[in-house]
Write an enzyme that holds these catalytic residues in place. Structure first.
Site, PDB file in Angstrom:
ATOM      1  N   ASP A  12      22.737   8.009  -3.486  1.00  0.00           N
ATOM      2  CA  ASP A  12      22.734   6.825  -4.336  1.00  0.00           C
ATOM      3  C   ASP A  12      21.871   7.013  -5.575  1.00  0.00           C
ATOM      4  O   ASP A  12      22.184   6.487  -6.643  1.00  0.00           O
ATOM      5  CB  ASP A  12      22.235   5.612  -3.540  1.00  0.00           C
ATOM      6  N   CYS A  52      21.218   9.453   4.638  1.00  0.00           N
ATOM      7  CA  CYS A  52      21.148   8.540   3.499  1.00  0.00           C
ATOM      8  C   CYS A  52      22.167   7.417   3.593  1.00  0.00           C
ATOM      9  O   CYS A  52      23.011   7.398   4.476  1.00  0.00           O
ATOM     10  CB  CYS A  52      21.237   9.323   2.200  1.00  0.00           C
ATOM     11  N   ASP A  53      22.094   6.546   2.630  1.00  0.00           N
ATOM     12  CA  ASP A  53      22.482   5.148   2.721  1.00  0.00           C
ATOM     13  C   ASP A  53      23.728   4.803   3.527  1.00  0.00           C
ATOM     14  O   ASP A  53      23.675   3.994   4.446  1.00  0.00           O
ATOM     15  CB  ASP A  53      22.638   4.583   1.306  1.00  0.00           C
ATOM     16  N   LYS A  54      24.892   5.336   3.184  1.00  0.00           N
ATOM     17  CA  LYS A  54      26.127   4.862   3.819  1.00  0.00           C
ATOM     18  C   LYS A  54      26.502   5.653   5.061  1.00  0.00           C
ATOM     19  O   LYS A  54      27.360   5.234   5.834  1.00  0.00           O
ATOM     20  CB  LYS A  54      27.294   4.899   2.814  1.00  0.00           C
ATOM     21  N   CYS A  64      14.568   8.948   0.587  1.00  0.00           N
ATOM     22  CA  CYS A  64      13.474   8.530  -0.295  1.00  0.00           C
ATOM     23  C   CYS A  64      12.436   7.698   0.450  1.00  0.00           C
ATOM     24  O   CYS A  64      12.762   6.894   1.313  1.00  0.00           O
ATOM     25  CB  CYS A  64      14.029   7.784  -1.498  1.00  0.00           C
ATOM     26  N   GLU A  88      24.982  -0.655  -6.948  1.00  0.00           N
ATOM     27  CA  GLU A  88      23.574  -1.047  -6.927  1.00  0.00           C
ATOM     28  C   GLU A  88      23.044  -1.113  -8.359  1.00  0.00           C
ATOM     29  O   GLU A  88      23.480  -0.352  -9.223  1.00  0.00           O
ATOM     30  CB  GLU A  88      22.739  -0.048  -6.124  1.00  0.00           C
ATOM     31  N   SER A 143      19.518  -1.938  -5.010  1.00  0.00           N
ATOM     32  CA  SER A 143      18.972  -0.859  -4.203  1.00  0.00           C
ATOM     33  C   SER A 143      17.804  -1.374  -3.378  1.00  0.00           C
ATOM     34  O   SER A 143      17.083  -2.296  -3.779  1.00  0.00           O
ATOM     35  CB  SER A 143      18.498   0.267  -5.115  1.00  0.00           C
TER      36      SER A 143
END
Length: 553
Positions: free
Chosen positions: A78, A119-121, A191, A442, A468
């Site tokens: 992202d 990570c995110d998804k 992160c 985002e 985000s």
């Protein structure tokens, strides 16, 4: 249960011949076949170490009697995708990940799965797949990044984006910006703040699908390799006891996840992902439930961007289990839920102490008596919108100001960088929702620019897109219905007064119903007819944000 589907009988000889072509021995064929879903790639910093996690998981599976077989899952960074067309392709991968993993798992008749996201998804996508496939499954992530250090202070990715805003506003020099650039992200891993990736990895522990430390042990610690081996061994116990994802991800487990979400101060993106995962389990989570839970759940953690502590410190303080233990003191957690350890939540957290009351506030001394996320409603968002309340300055919890309206993120960021936003303004960014974007981008660049310019205590941002987890300030996303579907955000004009009251869960456009109806007759909804490929298909099938931006069946 023993052996795998293909090991016996003449009718499976053809399949065994293909296993022979893989170099698999007869002994391996007789063992349960365990799919290792690897999100490894060389573009996402949170995934560059997953090859080592995969090897450790394979060892664990083999040590406990299984045959591990690796197949891939895609991943988008992202941070790299932020601020340009690439961010349209972030949220949409959640469904690609779920769909492709379901296809691979069922086509090859695996007996069990180990999911390795970060990570995110990837985390919600693989949780969705786990619910669909519903064979014994465990999660082990790649782990969070260590915090950076600039001028004696710890930093994270949000610090970097805010530094860009500060440079644009002449608050720091080019040399200082370069120092941030070179020191903010010092290691591999997701992160280092309580952003979406770490939020979802922590909530995987709460849901019962990951072992203790899955959300918090840093990526570069050898302890993460040991955790991966344990996960590989434990999936075989889940297989032998036939404990499946839907046995673990029950309605009570989702209530636990929402409760921990409020205590941890997780990303607002969890309000997209938890409903989508629950939907795959046949469970409905609506935004009203979130407010009910938030009203009785104290906020115990202020990790970046809400505060100046980081995932490594949450880990040292006792991690997610210590937070759950604090919540259990006021009976806010369902302790009888089954987990991937083969034990209940209560058994898991029994001896998990809070080792640092400055990082994890004791339940008697929270940051606030209410949770980190709030859902607002009003004529601007009849179906709801979401804000990370724990990251909002006290001065902005109640705000009223004139709208500055933009029909895309690019329009907004251009004006923000040019100094066109003043204290008191409410920045409105529309046509960025799940269908209208498409992809629900985002908005970290606009929010970070506002914060970097020192306006985060004076300016609110609202959007039918999303923010985000690295965002701080009065950033209100997921406005539903979205603009492209005729939501009232489509009819806001420059100068309209917008009133926001987070403690009272309200957001309103101070325009009469009669005026709104008149605007609807004369305002053309902007539909992006030039969208092609996967995004076009996604835009026609995706639900609104308040439903979790799920693909409508």
């Amino acid at each position: 249960m023993s052996g795998n589907f293909f090991c016996d009988g003449a009718e499976k000889a053809a399949q065994r011949s293909l296993f022979n072509a893989l170099g698999m021995t007869g002994e391996e064929m007789k063992r349960p076949l365990v799919g290792i879903v690897s999100s490894y790639n060389e573009i996402v910093p949170g995934h560059m170490n997953i090859d080592k996690i995969v090897e450790a998981v394979k060892l664990g599976v083999a040590m406990n009697g299984g045959t591990p077989v690796v197949f891939p899952a895609i991943a988008v960074c992202d941070g790299i995708a932020m601020g340009h067309k690439g961010m349209k392709y972030s949220l949409v991968t959640r469904d690609l990940i779920a769909d492709s993993t379901e296809c691979m798992a069922l086509a090859h008749h695996f007996d069990a799965l180990v999911m390795i996201p970060n990570c995110d998804k990837n985390v919600p996508g693989l949780l969705m797949a786990a619910a669909r496939v519903n064979i014994p499954t465990i999660f082990v992530s790649g782990g969070p990044m260590l915090a950076g250090h600039v001028k004696g202070k710890k930093t994270s990715l949000s610090s970097m984006f805010e530094a860009v805003g500060a440079y644009t506003a002449d608050k720091i020099t080019a040399e200082e910006l370069c120092e941030y650039e070179n020191k903010t992200c010092p290691t591999c891993g997701s992160c280092s703040g309580m952003y979406t990736a770490n939020s979802m990895n922590c909530l995987t522990e709460v849901l019962g699908m990951g072992l203790k430390g899955n959300g918090t042990i840093p990526a570069v610690y050898s302890e993460r390799i040991r955790l991966a081996k344990k996960a590989g061994m434990q999936v075989m116990e889940l297989y032998r006891n036939n404990i499946r994802p839907r046995d673990i991800m029950t309605e009570k487990a989702f209530y636990n996840a929402l409760t921990a979400d409020m205590a941890l101060g997780c990303s607002t993106n969890s309000m997209l992902h938890l409903p989508a995962i629950a939907n795959e389990c046949g469970i409905e989570i609506n935004l009203d439930i979130a407010n009910e839970i938030s009203a009785k759940t104290p906020n115990l953690c202020h990790l970046a961007p809400a505060g100046h502590t980081y995932m490594e410190e949450l880990n040292e303080a006792g991690g997610v289990y210590a937070v759950l233990n604090e919540l259990s003191k006021k009976n806010l957690i369902n302790t009888d839920c089954m987990t991937c350890t083969g034990k209940t939540v209560g058994e898991n957290i029994e001896n998990c102490k809070n080792l640092n009351p400055e990082i994890i506030r004791p339940i008697e001394n929270p940051y606030s008596q209410t949770g980190g996320i709030a859902v607002l409603r009003g004529n601007l968002a009849p179906d709801g919108c979401v804000v990370k309340r724990s990251a909002v300055a006290k001065e902005m919890l109640v705000h009223k100001g004139p709208a500055k309206v933009f029909d895309s993120e690019e329009e907004a960021i251009k004006v923000i960088y040019a100094g066109g936003i003043k204290a008191g303004d409410v920045v409105v960014i529309r046509y960025e929702g799940p269908a209208g974007g498409p992809g629900m981008r985002e908005m970290l660049s606009p929010t970070s620019a506002i914060a970097g310019m020192g306006l985060d205590k004076d300016v609110a941002l609202i959007t039918d897109g999303r923010f985000s987890g690295a965002t701080r300030g009065a950033a209100i996303g997921h406005i539903s219905p979205e603009a492209v579907n005729g939501g009232n955000i489509a009819y806001v004009k420059d100068g309209d007064i917008i009133s926001i009251n987070i403690p009272e869960y309200s957001i309103n456009l101070e325009v009469s119903d009669e005026e709104l109806e008149e605007r609807k007759k004369t305002t053309e909804i902007k539909v992006k007819n030039d969208i092609t490929g996967y995004l076009r298909r996604y835009s026609k099938m995706v639900s609104s944000a308040d439903k979790g931006a799920i693909i409508n069946k």
